[in-house]
Design a protein around this motif. Sequence first.
Motif, PDB file in Angstrom:
ATOM      1  N   CYS A  76       0.835  -1.197   0.000  1.00  0.00           N
ATOM      2  CA  CYS A  76       0.000   0.000   0.000  1.00  0.00           C
ATOM      3  C   CYS A  76       0.874   1.253   0.000  1.00  0.00           C
ATOM      4  N   LEU A 248     -10.270   3.186   5.075  1.00  0.00           N
ATOM      5  CA  LEU A 248     -10.346   1.987   4.238  1.00  0.00           C
ATOM      6  C   LEU A 248      -9.579   0.859   4.905  1.00  0.00           C
ATOM      7  N   VAL A 250      -7.028  -1.987   4.929  1.00  0.00           N
ATOM      8  CA  VAL A 250      -5.811  -2.112   4.137  1.00  0.00           C
ATOM      9  C   VAL A 250      -5.806  -3.398   3.304  1.00  0.00           C
ATOM     10  N   LEU A 253      -9.536  -2.637   0.818  1.00  0.00           N
ATOM     11  CA  LEU A 253      -9.854  -1.237   0.516  1.00  0.00           C
ATOM     12  C   LEU A 253     -11.342  -0.932   0.621  1.00  0.00           C
ATOM     13  N   VAL A 277     -10.843   8.137  -3.500  1.00  0.00           N
ATOM     14  CA  VAL A 277     -10.887   6.699  -3.258  1.00  0.00           C
ATOM     15  C   VAL A 277     -10.803   5.900  -4.555  1.00  0.00           C
ATOM     16  N   ARG A 281      -7.864   3.238  -5.409  1.00  0.00           N
ATOM     17  CA  ARG A 281      -8.098   1.804  -5.600  1.00  0.00           C
ATOM     18  C   ARG A 281      -7.522   1.331  -6.923  1.00  0.00           C
ATOM     19  N   MET A 284      -3.824   0.983  -6.551  1.00  0.00           N
ATOM     20  CA  MET A 284      -3.475  -0.211  -5.806  1.00  0.00           C
ATOM     21  C   MET A 284      -3.592  -1.457  -6.674  1.00  0.00           C
ATOM     22  N   ALA A 298     -11.040  -4.926  -4.127  1.00  0.00           N
ATOM     23  CA  ALA A 298     -11.631  -3.649  -3.735  1.00  0.00           C
ATOM     24  C   ALA A 298     -13.095  -3.626  -4.107  1.00  0.00           C
TER      25      ALA A 298
END
Length: 299
Positions: A76, A248, A250, A253, A277, A281, A284, A298
């Motif tokens: 992350c 969120l 981890v 998410l 957000v 996402r 990520m 997510a």
Amino acid sequence: MKEHIRFVAARVFLWLKTLTGYVPPETVFKHLHFVGPFTIRFPSSREVTLYSWGDRVENELAWRGWDGHEPLERRCWAAMVESGGDILDIGANTATFALSAKCLAPASRVFAFEPVARIAEKAAQSIAASGLDVTVVQVAVGREGGELPIHDPGGENAYSASLDPGFLNVPKTSYKVPVTSLDEFCRQHHVYPKSIKLDVEGYEGEVIRGATEVLARGECVILCEWLGSPTSHMEARSILRRSGYIGLDVFDLSEIDLSGGQEHENRNIVLIHREKVVVFRKAMMSQAERHGRAALTAS
């Protein structure tokens, strides 16, 4: 004799790891602590040299790789810092997160906050071994500037020193350390953080209370422990809500309820402005795919 054998064995296995990629099982490498520099490589092929004093965090990174300790959190963090900007590691310990950030975002200014003197010295030594430009700030971070007692369980490392006197029910030594607020530090040094790692052992609510200006900008993403009591976080939650921030999980998410305390094994969360957000996402997911990791689920 045992220490000498352990040192030699560690060096032999590290040599084999470098030469062949072989990593001994955890049942073996957990006994192969060593003192000295070692190098970790990120999937982007960037490398950073860290220094080990035989402690658990560096040992797991040395054997398992760049995400060998707290893997979800480090993946992350990698996704967070790759976008650049000013980066703060608050509660830096030996600066492994700070140095990873500087390696992945070399143009960024990186500050490592560590108030415990003996640990700040280790952070400085690891930074020197890395050759990277990371600034150690030997102060604690809280609601406002001044001095406060820190409660230190002692030992060569100090993973649980805290400004919260009730954080751990173990014998501790208390002594005063300088304290700044996040807003005060950023104003004085013209810092505009984009990524923050916040690990202050149950005191994160007080740090949030001193970060209203930073949060009002809505620009930073915070990888944060959330271990304090719901009462201590009440005003912090109000500030986050007014600033448009949510929490969120981890792992996947998904949005979490900040009104409850996290269990210790699920203590790390992400605090992020609601409008960021979706982009976060996607970053990520992209990071997971680039690094050959299982994609996050997510929602």
